[in-house]
Design an enzyme around this catalytic site. Structure first.
Site, PDB file in Angstrom:
ATOM      1  N   HIS A 188       4.383   0.985   4.278  1.00  0.00           N
ATOM      2  CA  HIS A 188       2.995   0.712   3.889  1.00  0.00           C
ATOM      3  C   HIS A 188       2.008   1.095   4.987  1.00  0.00           C
ATOM      4  O   HIS A 188       0.800   1.111   4.752  1.00  0.00           O
ATOM      5  CB  HIS A 188       2.792  -0.746   3.428  1.00  0.00           C
ATOM      6  CG  HIS A 188       2.829  -1.781   4.513  1.00  0.00           C
ATOM      7  ND1 HIS A 188       2.386  -3.073   4.300  1.00  0.00           N
ATOM      8  CD2 HIS A 188       3.248  -1.754   5.801  1.00  0.00           C
ATOM      9  CE1 HIS A 188       2.536  -3.779   5.419  1.00  0.00           C
ATOM     10  NE2 HIS A 188       3.053  -3.001   6.337  1.00  0.00           N
ATOM     11  N   ASP A 192      -9.655  -0.695   3.959  1.00  0.00           N
ATOM     12  CA  ASP A 192      -8.447  -1.192   4.622  1.00  0.00           C
ATOM     13  C   ASP A 192      -8.791  -1.601   6.050  1.00  0.00           C
ATOM     14  O   ASP A 192      -9.675  -1.009   6.675  1.00  0.00           O
ATOM     15  CB  ASP A 192      -7.405  -0.054   4.653  1.00  0.00           C
ATOM     16  CG  ASP A 192      -5.964  -0.517   4.805  1.00  0.00           C
ATOM     17  OD1 ASP A 192      -5.744  -1.531   5.487  1.00  0.00           O
ATOM     18  OD2 ASP A 192      -5.078   0.158   4.264  1.00  0.00           O
ATOM     19  N   GLU A 204      -1.723  -5.111  -1.599  1.00  0.00           N
ATOM     20  CA  GLU A 204      -1.484  -6.023  -0.467  1.00  0.00           C
ATOM     21  C   GLU A 204      -1.975  -7.452  -0.709  1.00  0.00           C
ATOM     22  O   GLU A 204      -2.164  -8.215   0.234  1.00  0.00           O
ATOM     23  CB  GLU A 204      -2.080  -5.470   0.842  1.00  0.00           C
ATOM     24  CG  GLU A 204      -1.490  -4.142   1.277  1.00  0.00           C
ATOM     25  CD  GLU A 204      -0.068  -4.225   1.835  1.00  0.00           C
ATOM     26  OE1 GLU A 204       0.440  -5.340   2.040  1.00  0.00           O
ATOM     27  OE2 GLU A 204       0.521  -3.140   2.072  1.00  0.00           O
ATOM     28  N   ASP A 240      -6.657  -6.574   2.669  1.00  0.00           N
ATOM     29  CA  ASP A 240      -6.868  -6.962   4.062  1.00  0.00           C
ATOM     30  C   ASP A 240      -8.076  -6.251   4.678  1.00  0.00           C
ATOM     31  O   ASP A 240      -8.429  -6.495   5.835  1.00  0.00           O
ATOM     32  CB  ASP A 240      -5.601  -6.792   4.908  1.00  0.00           C
ATOM     33  CG  ASP A 240      -5.204  -5.358   5.201  1.00  0.00           C
ATOM     34  OD1 ASP A 240      -6.073  -4.467   5.210  1.00  0.00           O
ATOM     35  OD2 ASP A 240      -4.001  -5.128   5.452  1.00  0.00           O
ATOM     36  N   HIS A 279      -6.480  -1.162   8.213  1.00  0.00           N
ATOM     37  CA  HIS A 279      -5.585  -0.237   8.920  1.00  0.00           C
ATOM     38  C   HIS A 279      -5.777   1.184   8.389  1.00  0.00           C
ATOM     39  O   HIS A 279      -6.156   1.374   7.236  1.00  0.00           O
ATOM     40  CB  HIS A 279      -4.125  -0.651   8.715  1.00  0.00           C
ATOM     41  CG  HIS A 279      -3.860  -2.102   8.960  1.00  0.00           C
ATOM     42  ND1 HIS A 279      -4.036  -3.057   7.969  1.00  0.00           N
ATOM     43  CD2 HIS A 279      -3.472  -2.778  10.063  1.00  0.00           C
ATOM     44  CE1 HIS A 279      -3.749  -4.253   8.470  1.00  0.00           C
ATOM     45  NE2 HIS A 279      -3.405  -4.108   9.735  1.00  0.00           N
ATOM     46  N   HIS A 313       0.802  -1.227   0.000  1.00  0.00           N
ATOM     47  CA  HIS A 313       0.000   0.000   0.000  1.00  0.00           C
ATOM     48  C   HIS A 313       0.834   1.275   0.000  1.00  0.00           C
ATOM     49  O   HIS A 313       0.290   2.366  -0.198  1.00  0.00           O
ATOM     50  CB  HIS A 313      -0.972  -0.004   1.183  1.00  0.00           C
ATOM     51  CG  HIS A 313      -2.306   0.594   0.851  1.00  0.00           C
ATOM     52  ND1 HIS A 313      -3.431   0.385   1.615  1.00  0.00           N
ATOM     53  CD2 HIS A 313      -2.707   1.399  -0.155  1.00  0.00           C
ATOM     54  CE1 HIS A 313      -4.463   1.032   1.090  1.00  0.00           C
ATOM     55  NE2 HIS A 313      -4.044   1.656   0.012  1.00  0.00           N
ATOM     56  N   ASP A 330      -7.206  -2.097  -0.251  1.00  0.00           N
ATOM     57  CA  ASP A 330      -6.276  -3.015   0.388  1.00  0.00           C
ATOM     58  C   ASP A 330      -7.056  -4.298   0.684  1.00  0.00           C
ATOM     59  O   ASP A 330      -8.082  -4.259   1.373  1.00  0.00           O
ATOM     60  CB  ASP A 330      -5.759  -2.385   1.682  1.00  0.00           C
ATOM     61  CG  ASP A 330      -4.694  -3.212   2.384  1.00  0.00           C
ATOM     62  OD1 ASP A 330      -4.789  -4.450   2.358  1.00  0.00           O
ATOM     63  OD2 ASP A 330      -3.789  -2.613   2.997  1.00  0.00           O
ATOM     64  N   ASP A 357      -3.264   3.568   8.237  1.00  0.00           N
ATOM     65  CA  ASP A 357      -2.073   3.972   7.476  1.00  0.00           C
ATOM     66  C   ASP A 357      -1.717   5.448   7.649  1.00  0.00           C
ATOM     67  O   ASP A 357      -1.255   6.097   6.713  1.00  0.00           O
ATOM     68  CB  ASP A 357      -2.239   3.639   5.983  1.00  0.00           C
ATOM     69  CG  ASP A 357      -2.323   2.143   5.723  1.00  0.00           C
ATOM     70  OD1 ASP A 357      -1.993   1.364   6.632  1.00  0.00           O
ATOM     71  OD2 ASP A 357      -2.734   1.753   4.610  1.00  0.00           O
TER      72      ASP A 357
END
Length: 305
Positions: free
Chosen positions: A144, A127, A275, A232, A129, A100, A230, A131
């Site tokens: 990332h 995502d 990712e 994830d 997360h 990412h 992303d 970030d």
């Protein structure tokens, strides 16, 4: 349905900003899952630019809180140039990562084009997360975990200001969806910056439909809508092939609705898919799920709506 007729595939095979090896195989896993054929069958012209080249990941320790900064800059410069080229040609750039950190290059190029064309940029950040770490707050130094900070003008100097402005994004231009793993100092940054975060509790309490209605409320004909996806973001039960999976994410069906509602706006103009880590996957299942979701994002629906 997007207003674009040509989708340009750009592979960026690197794990330069990541914590584990394998994301560099992501672009070819998406090709194996037939991303080109799938979008072609929806009526899009496909231009596959192949894979960008860049430095290998040295897997060295962080320096001044940043891991692989020089190599991350080099990769993102290549991504910036490729996305810039696609937008200049009137194509919709689809960046296939890679990790990412590459969003710094893609979204900086998009911000520059949007501003030149008088478009309002909106970014949906899908995502687990947020970030928004910086070299001062990151526990790992992995870049990332920092692209949003860079795009807001708070990252390392070498990765900021690429769009021609100090910040590629204003704080109210980005909406986060599916967030469920945030470091302590990131929580403070999210509050201080006033970021729009639709975390998993929000989705649990209000449902994906209401959440997306809120996230998309100011999308109009003057908007360039970018999705930074992303993998994830999805629950790892559905998408095991990611480097930093976190339990408790959206289901496959919830993500389908998310993508369909984005498609309904007709404003999708650029996309990152990042990712994807085939080394951690099961028979390319995560890439196949990604392509199914991308198909919905580009306008596939069960019925004519």
């Amino acid at each position: 349905m997007s207003t674009f007729t040509t989708v340009e595939l750009i592979g960026a095979p690197t794990d330069i900003g990541a914590s584990v090896r394998g994301a560099g195989m992501g672009p070819d896993a998406l090709r194996v899952a037939d991303i080109a054929g799938t979008l072609s069958r929806l009526g899009f012209e496909i231009v596959d630019r192949g894979n960008l080249a860049g430095p290998a990941t040295p897997w060295t320790e962080p320096a001044n809180g940043l891991r692989h900064l020089d190599e991350v800059v080099t990769w993102n410069r290549s991504v910036y140039a490729a996305v810039d080229h696609a937008l200049a040609a009137g194509h919709l750039p689809l960046l296939m990562g890679g990790d990412h950190c590459l969003a710094v290059g893609s979204i900086s190029a998009i911000a520059w084009h949007a501003r030149r064309r008088g478009k309002k940029l909106r970014v949906l950040w899908l995502d687990a997360h947020s970030d928004v770490n910086t070299e001062r707050t990151s526990p790992s130094g992995n870049i990332h975990g920092m692209p949003v900070a860079c795009l807001l003008g708070h990252g390392p100097e070498a990765l900021s200001g690429w769009s021609g402005e100090a910040a590629a994004l204003e704080h109210d231009a980005i909406r986060f969806l599916g967030i469920r793993s945030v470091d302590a100092e990131e929580k403070a940054a999210i509050r201080a910056l006033g970021l729009n975060v639709f975390d998993m509790r929000h989705i649990d309490e209000h449902g994906m439909r209401t959440t997306m209605t809120e996230a998309l409320q100011d999308i109009d004909e003057g908007t360039h809508l970018h999705v930074s996806f992303d993998l994830d973001c999805l629950d790892p039960d559905y998408a095991p092939g990611v480097g930093t999976g976190v339990r408790g994410g959206p289901t496959w069906r919830e993500m389908q609705l998310c993508m369909e509602m984005i498609a309904d706006t007709g404003r999708l103009a650029s996309l990152d898919v990042v990712e994807l880590n085939p080394a951690l996957d099961v028979r390319n299942r995560t890439a196949e799920v990604a392509v199914e979701l991308i198909e919905s994002l580009f306008g596939k629906s069960t019925l004519v709506r």
